[in-house]
Scaffold this motif. Structure first.
Motif, PDB file in Angstrom:
ATOM      1  N   ILE A 170       0.830  -1.199   0.016  1.00  0.00           N
ATOM      2  CA  ILE A 170       0.090   0.149   0.171  1.00  0.00           C
ATOM      3  C   ILE A 170       0.949   1.019   0.109  1.00  0.00           C
ATOM      4  O   ILE A 170       1.853   1.247   0.688  1.00  0.00           O
ATOM      5  CB  ILE A 170      -0.970   0.102   1.397  1.00  0.00           C
ATOM      6  CG1 ILE A 170      -1.767   1.369   1.087  1.00  0.00           C
ATOM      7  CG2 ILE A 170      -0.160  -0.183   2.568  1.00  0.00           C
ATOM      8  CD1 ILE A 170      -2.903   1.405   2.134  1.00  0.00           C
ATOM      9  N   VAL A 171       0.359   2.419  -0.631  1.00  0.00           N
ATOM     10  CA  VAL A 171       0.653   3.624  -0.680  1.00  0.00           C
ATOM     11  C   VAL A 171      -0.185   4.402  -0.167  1.00  0.00           C
ATOM     12  O   VAL A 171      -1.239   4.795  -0.914  1.00  0.00           O
ATOM     13  CB  VAL A 171       1.260   3.942  -2.008  1.00  0.00           C
ATOM     14  CG1 VAL A 171       1.907   5.613  -1.930  1.00  0.00           C
ATOM     15  CG2 VAL A 171       2.635   3.269  -2.764  1.00  0.00           C
ATOM     16  N   ALA A 172       0.016   4.822   1.137  1.00  0.00           N
ATOM     17  CA  ALA A 172      -1.189   5.564   1.764  1.00  0.00           C
ATOM     18  C   ALA A 172      -0.871   7.213   1.613  1.00  0.00           C
ATOM     19  O   ALA A 172       0.319   7.556   2.370  1.00  0.00           O
ATOM     20  CB  ALA A 172      -1.336   5.316   3.247  1.00  0.00           C
ATOM     21  N   CYS A 173      -1.614   7.959   1.025  1.00  0.00           N
ATOM     22  CA  CYS A 173      -0.882   9.220   0.866  1.00  0.00           C
ATOM     23  C   CYS A 173      -1.884  10.240   2.033  1.00  0.00           C
ATOM     24  O   CYS A 173      -3.039  10.136   2.059  1.00  0.00           O
ATOM     25  CB  CYS A 173      -1.506   9.761  -0.565  1.00  0.00           C
ATOM     26  SG  CYS A 173      -1.009   8.739  -1.985  1.00  0.00           S
ATOM     27  N   ARG A 186       0.551  -3.314 -10.259  1.00  0.00           N
ATOM     28  CA  ARG A 186       1.376  -4.210  -9.301  1.00  0.00           C
ATOM     29  C   ARG A 186       0.683  -4.697  -8.079  1.00  0.00           C
ATOM     30  O   ARG A 186       1.387  -5.496  -6.989  1.00  0.00           O
ATOM     31  CB  ARG A 186       2.755  -3.608  -8.737  1.00  0.00           C
ATOM     32  CG  ARG A 186       3.427  -3.230 -10.034  1.00  0.00           C
ATOM     33  CD  ARG A 186       4.946  -2.335  -9.707  1.00  0.00           C
ATOM     34  NE  ARG A 186       6.012  -2.317 -10.533  1.00  0.00           N
ATOM     35  CZ  ARG A 186       6.728  -3.248 -10.922  1.00  0.00           C
ATOM     36  NH1 ARG A 186       6.947  -4.265 -10.210  1.00  0.00           N
ATOM     37  NH2 ARG A 186       7.475  -2.930 -11.967  1.00  0.00           N
ATOM     38  N   GLY A 187      -0.667  -4.604  -7.999  1.00  0.00           N
ATOM     39  CA  GLY A 187      -1.382  -4.751  -6.866  1.00  0.00           C
ATOM     40  C   GLY A 187      -1.101  -4.205  -5.665  1.00  0.00           C
ATOM     41  O   GLY A 187      -1.131  -4.640  -4.464  1.00  0.00           O
ATOM     42  N   ILE A 188      -0.724  -3.029  -5.769  1.00  0.00           N
ATOM     43  CA  ILE A 188      -0.571  -2.153  -4.745  1.00  0.00           C
ATOM     44  C   ILE A 188      -1.505  -1.068  -4.374  1.00  0.00           C
ATOM     45  O   ILE A 188      -2.087  -0.528  -5.628  1.00  0.00           O
ATOM     46  CB  ILE A 188       0.816  -1.091  -4.849  1.00  0.00           C
ATOM     47  CG1 ILE A 188       1.848  -2.193  -4.992  1.00  0.00           C
ATOM     48  CG2 ILE A 188       1.090  -0.306  -3.780  1.00  0.00           C
ATOM     49  CD1 ILE A 188       3.237  -1.438  -5.621  1.00  0.00           C
ATOM     50  N   TRP A 189      -2.246  -1.127  -3.243  1.00  0.00           N
ATOM     51  CA  TRP A 189      -3.208  -0.037  -2.839  1.00  0.00           C
ATOM     52  C   TRP A 189      -2.770   1.220  -3.086  1.00  0.00           C
ATOM     53  O   TRP A 189      -1.792   1.229  -2.613  1.00  0.00           O
ATOM     54  CB  TRP A 189      -3.985  -0.508  -1.701  1.00  0.00           C
ATOM     55  CG  TRP A 189      -4.700  -1.789  -1.233  1.00  0.00           C
ATOM     56  CD1 TRP A 189      -4.422  -2.782  -0.831  1.00  0.00           C
ATOM     57  CD2 TRP A 189      -6.046  -2.185  -1.877  1.00  0.00           C
ATOM     58  NE1 TRP A 189      -5.204  -4.004  -0.818  1.00  0.00           N
ATOM     59  CE2 TRP A 189      -6.227  -3.283  -1.469  1.00  0.00           C
ATOM     60  CE3 TRP A 189      -7.009  -1.282  -2.650  1.00  0.00           C
ATOM     61  CZ2 TRP A 189      -7.664  -3.991  -1.958  1.00  0.00           C
ATOM     62  CZ3 TRP A 189      -8.127  -1.900  -3.243  1.00  0.00           C
ATOM     63  CH2 TRP A 189      -8.324  -3.200  -2.682  1.00  0.00           C
ATOM     64  N   VAL A 190      -3.604   1.932  -3.211  1.00  0.00           N
ATOM     65  CA  VAL A 190      -3.223   3.832  -3.167  1.00  0.00           C
ATOM     66  C   VAL A 190      -4.495   4.146  -2.280  1.00  0.00           C
ATOM     67  O   VAL A 190      -5.873   4.309  -2.878  1.00  0.00           O
ATOM     68  CB  VAL A 190      -3.002   4.362  -4.430  1.00  0.00           C
ATOM     69  CG1 VAL A 190      -2.636   5.705  -4.305  1.00  0.00           C
ATOM     70  CG2 VAL A 190      -2.015   3.460  -5.152  1.00  0.00           C
ATOM     71  N   ASP A 212     -10.077   4.197   2.146  1.00  0.00           N
ATOM     72  CA  ASP A 212     -10.001   5.520   1.359  1.00  0.00           C
ATOM     73  C   ASP A 212      -9.252   5.017  -0.053  1.00  0.00           C
ATOM     74  O   ASP A 212      -8.461   5.836  -0.762  1.00  0.00           O
ATOM     75  CB  ASP A 212      -9.372   6.496   1.937  1.00  0.00           C
ATOM     76  CG  ASP A 212      -9.917   6.943   3.140  1.00  0.00           C
ATOM     77  OD1 ASP A 212     -11.108   7.400   3.051  1.00  0.00           O
ATOM     78  OD2 ASP A 212      -9.227   7.145   4.099  1.00  0.00           O
ATOM     79  N   ALA A 213      -9.324   3.670  -0.479  1.00  0.00           N
ATOM     80  CA  ALA A 213      -8.556   3.338  -1.432  1.00  0.00           C
ATOM     81  C   ALA A 213      -9.176   3.954  -2.852  1.00  0.00           C
ATOM     82  O   ALA A 213     -10.349   4.009  -2.739  1.00  0.00           O
ATOM     83  CB  ALA A 213      -8.717   1.785  -1.706  1.00  0.00           C
ATOM     84  N   MET A 214      -8.270   4.370  -3.534  1.00  0.00           N
ATOM     85  CA  MET A 214      -8.470   5.098  -4.932  1.00  0.00           C
ATOM     86  C   MET A 214      -8.615   4.211  -6.066  1.00  0.00           C
ATOM     87  O   MET A 214      -9.281   4.530  -7.016  1.00  0.00           O
ATOM     88  CB  MET A 214      -7.267   6.243  -5.223  1.00  0.00           C
ATOM     89  CG  MET A 214      -7.393   7.298  -4.307  1.00  0.00           C
ATOM     90  SD  MET A 214      -8.739   8.312  -4.169  1.00  0.00           S
ATOM     91  CE  MET A 214      -8.903   8.803  -6.117  1.00  0.00           C
ATOM     92  N   ASN A 215      -8.282   2.945  -5.695  1.00  0.00           N
ATOM     93  CA  ASN A 215      -8.090   1.889  -6.814  1.00  0.00           C
ATOM     94  C   ASN A 215      -8.842   0.772  -6.607  1.00  0.00           C
ATOM     95  O   ASN A 215      -8.359  -0.345  -6.919  1.00  0.00           O
ATOM     96  CB  ASN A 215      -6.739   1.735  -7.392  1.00  0.00           C
ATOM     97  CG  ASN A 215      -5.774   1.257  -6.415  1.00  0.00           C
ATOM     98  OD1 ASN A 215      -6.247   1.534  -5.059  1.00  0.00           O
ATOM     99  ND2 ASN A 215      -4.582   0.756  -6.573  1.00  0.00           N
ATOM    100  N   GLN A 216      -9.997   0.789  -5.727  1.00  0.00           N
ATOM    101  CA  GLN A 216     -10.433  -0.284  -5.337  1.00  0.00           C
ATOM    102  C   GLN A 216     -11.276  -1.148  -6.534  1.00  0.00           C
ATOM    103  O   GLN A 216     -11.056  -2.522  -6.563  1.00  0.00           O
ATOM    104  CB  GLN A 216     -11.752   0.055  -4.462  1.00  0.00           C
ATOM    105  CG  GLN A 216     -12.455  -1.263  -3.792  1.00  0.00           C
ATOM    106  CD  GLN A 216     -13.400  -1.015  -2.697  1.00  0.00           C
ATOM    107  OE1 GLN A 216     -13.605   0.170  -2.382  1.00  0.00           O
ATOM    108  NE2 GLN A 216     -14.196  -2.122  -2.462  1.00  0.00           N
TER     109      GLN A 216
END
Length: 330
Positions: A70-73, A89-93, A318-322
Motif C-alpha cells: 500500500i501507498v497511503a497518501c 503491481r497489486g498495490i493499494w493507493v 480510502d482506496a482510490m483503486n478499489q
C-alpha cells in the motif's frame, strides 16, 4: 511476518505508536524530503509507505519495491502518484479525501482579505516607519458587495463559497462543468474573468487543467481583479500571472500552491517565478492549506488507518483503486 512501514515525513508520536504495533517503522526525521534514490533504498523491503506531497511514486520507483502492499497518501491531491502503475503491481493507493477541505477554504478567504486590504503592506509600514495614527493610505477593496468567482466547485470550492456567503458579496459565480451549488451562479471561465473582482482558484491538477489560466485567458481579467490560488500551482501559468500584474490587468495575486511543487510533471519549474516574489501586490504562503495541528494529526491517523487495513488484508477505507484492484483480482 513483521512489516516494514516507511513514512517519508515526520509524524506525531501517537501515529507512530499505532504503526509500530504492526512492525518496524522508518520515519524521515527531517523536514526536507528524501531524494528518489534514498526513498528507493528505503522501499526495497518495505510493505507499506505513508507518502506526502513532496513524494513522487512512479513505475521506476515501484520496480525497486517488490514487497509494497500500500501507498497511503497523507494528502488529498494525488497527481504525483501513478495509480495505474500501483494497481498493475497489486498495490493499494489511498488518500485522505475530506480533512483538508475546511482549513484550505479558511486560508483561501484569509489570503483574499490579506490581498484586498493590503495587510502585508500595512504590516511592513508599521515596522519600518514611526506610527503617528491614521493616514489616508492603502485603500483596498473588500469582499462586501464584490463579485466573486470560484473556479472549481469540488469540496474545497464549495467550502470557500459557504464561507463567502457571510461576507455580503454581490454575486458568487461558479465555474465548474460538473458541479453546481445553491446560491452560486454558474458561468464559463471567460464570463468569470471579465466580471469578477475576486477569483478563487480551487481546481485540481489534471491533464486538462494544466496551465488553464494562461496568457490567452488572462487577457480577459477585469481591471483591478484579485486572484487567489489554493488549487494546484500548475493550473495557473505563473509567468502569465506575472505579466498580467506588471501590465496592470491583475491588481494582485495570492497563492498557497506553486508549479514547482507539482512533482509529477516532468517539465515543472524548480522555483517560483521570481517576479511573483518581487511584486508588491502578491501574498504567498508555503502551502499552509492544511497546516492546522489538529487537522494534520487527523490526516496522519487517517493515512495510518488505511495502512493498517491493507496490512491486515482488508480493503483500505480510502482506496482510490478499489474497482481496478477488484477487476485485476478476477
Amino acid at each position: 511476518m513483521s512489516e516494514k512501514i516507511v513514512v517519508t515525513n515526520r509524524i506525531h508520536s501517537e501515529v507512530r505508536a499505532r504503526l509500530e504495533q504492526l512492525g518496524h517503522v522508518v520515519v524521515n526525521p527531517s523536514i526536507e524530503p528524501w531524494s528518489q534514490s534514498v526513498l528507493s533504498e528505503q522501499l526495497k523491503d518495505a510493505t507499506a509507505m505513508m507518502g506526502f506531497m513532496t513524494d513522487c511514486v512512479d513505475e521506476k520507483l515501484l520496480k525497486q519495491a517488490p514487497s509494497l502492499k500500500i501507498v497511503a497518501c497523507a494528502l488529498k491531491g494525488f497527481d504525483n502518484y501513478d495509480i495505474p502503475a500501483c494497481t498493475a503491481r497489486g498495490i493499494w493507493v489511498s488518500i485522505v479525501p475530506d480533512l483538508l477541505t475546511e482549513p484550505t477554504a479558511e486560508l483561501a478567504v484569509g489570503l483574499g482579505i490579506s490581498l484586498g486590504r493590503f495587510i502585508l503592506q500595512g504590516d511592513h509600514l508599521m515596522r519600518t516607519t514611526a506610527f503617528k495614527g491614521w493616514r489616508a493610505q492603502l485603500f483596498g477593496q473588500g469582499l462586501h458587495n464584490s463579485v466573486v468567482a470560484i473556479l472549481g466547485l469540488g469540496m474545497v470550492g464549495q467550502a470557500i463559497a459557504q464561507r463567502l456567503s457571510g461576507f455580503g458579496c454581490k454575486h458568487l459565480l461558479g465555474v465548474d462543468p460538473l458541479n453546481t451549488m445553491a446560491g452560486v451562479i454558474s458561468c464559463n471561465l471567460e464570463e468569470a474573468l471579465t466580471t469578477a473582482d475576486y477569483v478563487f482558484v480551487a481546481i485540481p491538477l489534471t491533464d486538462s487543467s494544466i496551465n488553464m489560466l494562461n496568457h490567452e485567458q488572462l487577457v480577459y481579467c477585469k481591471p483591478g481583479q484579485l486572484m487567489i490560488n489554493v488549487g494546484r500551482g500548475s493550473v495557473v501559468n505563473e509567468q502569465a500571472v506575472a505579466d498580467a500584474l506588471e501590465q496592470g490587468r491583475l491588481a494582485g495575486y495570492a497563492a498557497d500552491v506553486f508549479a514547482c511543487e507539482d512533482w509529477g510533471l516532468e517539465n515543472r519549474p524548480h522555483q517560483i517565478e521570481p517576479r511573483l516574489l518581487a511584486h508588491p501586490n502578491t501574498v504567498l504562503t508555503p502551502h499552509l492549506g492544511s497546516a492546522v495541528s489538529a487537522v494534520r494529526l487527523a490526516i496522519e491517523h487517517r493515512a495510518a488507518d488505511n495502512i493498517i487495513a491493507a496490512l491486515r488484508g482488508e480493503v483500505p477505507p480510502d482506496a482510490m483503486n478499489q474497482d481496478a484492484m477488484s477487476v485485476s483480482a478476477v
